[in-house]
Scaffold this motif. Sequence first.
Motif, short mmCIF file in Angstrom:
data_model
loop_
_atom_site.label_atom_id
_atom_site.label_comp_id
_atom_site.label_asym_id
_atom_site.label_seq_id
_atom_site.Cartn_x
_atom_site.Cartn_y
_atom_site.Cartn_z
N SER A 242 16.20 -5.42 -2.71
CA SER A 242 16.29 -6.50 -1.73
C SER A 242 17.71 -6.97 -1.48
N LYS A 243 18.57 -6.94 -2.49
CA LYS A 243 19.91 -7.49 -2.34
C LYS A 243 20.64 -6.86 -1.17
N ASP A 244 20.55 -5.55 -1.01
CA ASP A 244 21.22 -4.88 0.10
C ASP A 244 20.32 -4.73 1.31
N PHE A 245 19.07 -4.40 1.10
CA PHE A 245 18.20 -4.05 2.23
C PHE A 245 17.80 -5.25 3.07
N SER A 246 17.78 -6.46 2.51
CA SER A 246 17.48 -7.62 3.34
C SER A 246 18.59 -7.83 4.37
#
Length: 264
Positions: A242-246
């Motif tokens: 989630s940290k990058d893909f959000s």
Amino acid sequence: MKRFLALVLALCMLMPMAAAEEFVLEAALPLVDAAAAQAMEQSGDRYCGVRPMAVDESDDGRAVRILGDVYLADAQLEQLTQEQYGQVEWLDRRAVVELRWEKDAWQVTSFSLDTELEMEQAAQEYFASAMVEYVNPEMGFSILYPAVFGEDAVTVEANGLSGQVEGASFRVSCTANEALWTTESFLASQKQETPGAETNMNDITGTGRLVLHGETDTLVRFIIVTPEYVYQAELRYDQDLSKDFSLYSDYMMHSFTVDEMGLG
């Protein structure tokens, strides 16, 4: 005595300035975030911060420039749970923050938003490394997708493009609008078929978005409907990504464009 004092002063001038404490980005972020909150006039319940894209230090180690994206969230990014990370609001603003070592501490000496050439250059370099543009002139649409989907992970399909890596996948497609949908009605139908999903519309671009946070992964779907076609882009990723893909999903949202004049 005067000669002695003169010698002492001369030696002091030859001595180097007190070295700055080694710059640690994580330790400086609260200062940067506080400056962002003040500049954005954010005093509510949500935390305002900057996600660094580039960090440049001066040769003497006494000045640092940070360039990054401004966001709102429940807390600092590093402290968020996977579910909270999926609810980060990226403000589509980029900051240039300068810090200097003064009075034995790092201090923010300058904060600006979207005003410097270096910011644009850093953003371009970041996007070039983080995102890839896909343009389909025959079907009349284009979008940015995460660069982690390398050439070997991408498949060209009859009506678009798809990609898959460990823990994540994406797909973008175009189909005929046989049911005479609008973006609003199609989005409402998708929400009905996907219990628990959150939906919203971008009033400026006319793009609809559906987000579903599952127990192990997140699904994000982007929708643009015209009288002739239904354009969809989908990004699915494991919660631990989630940290990058959000953030990637926001880039996809803002870059998804349609030009039906290119069809046929």
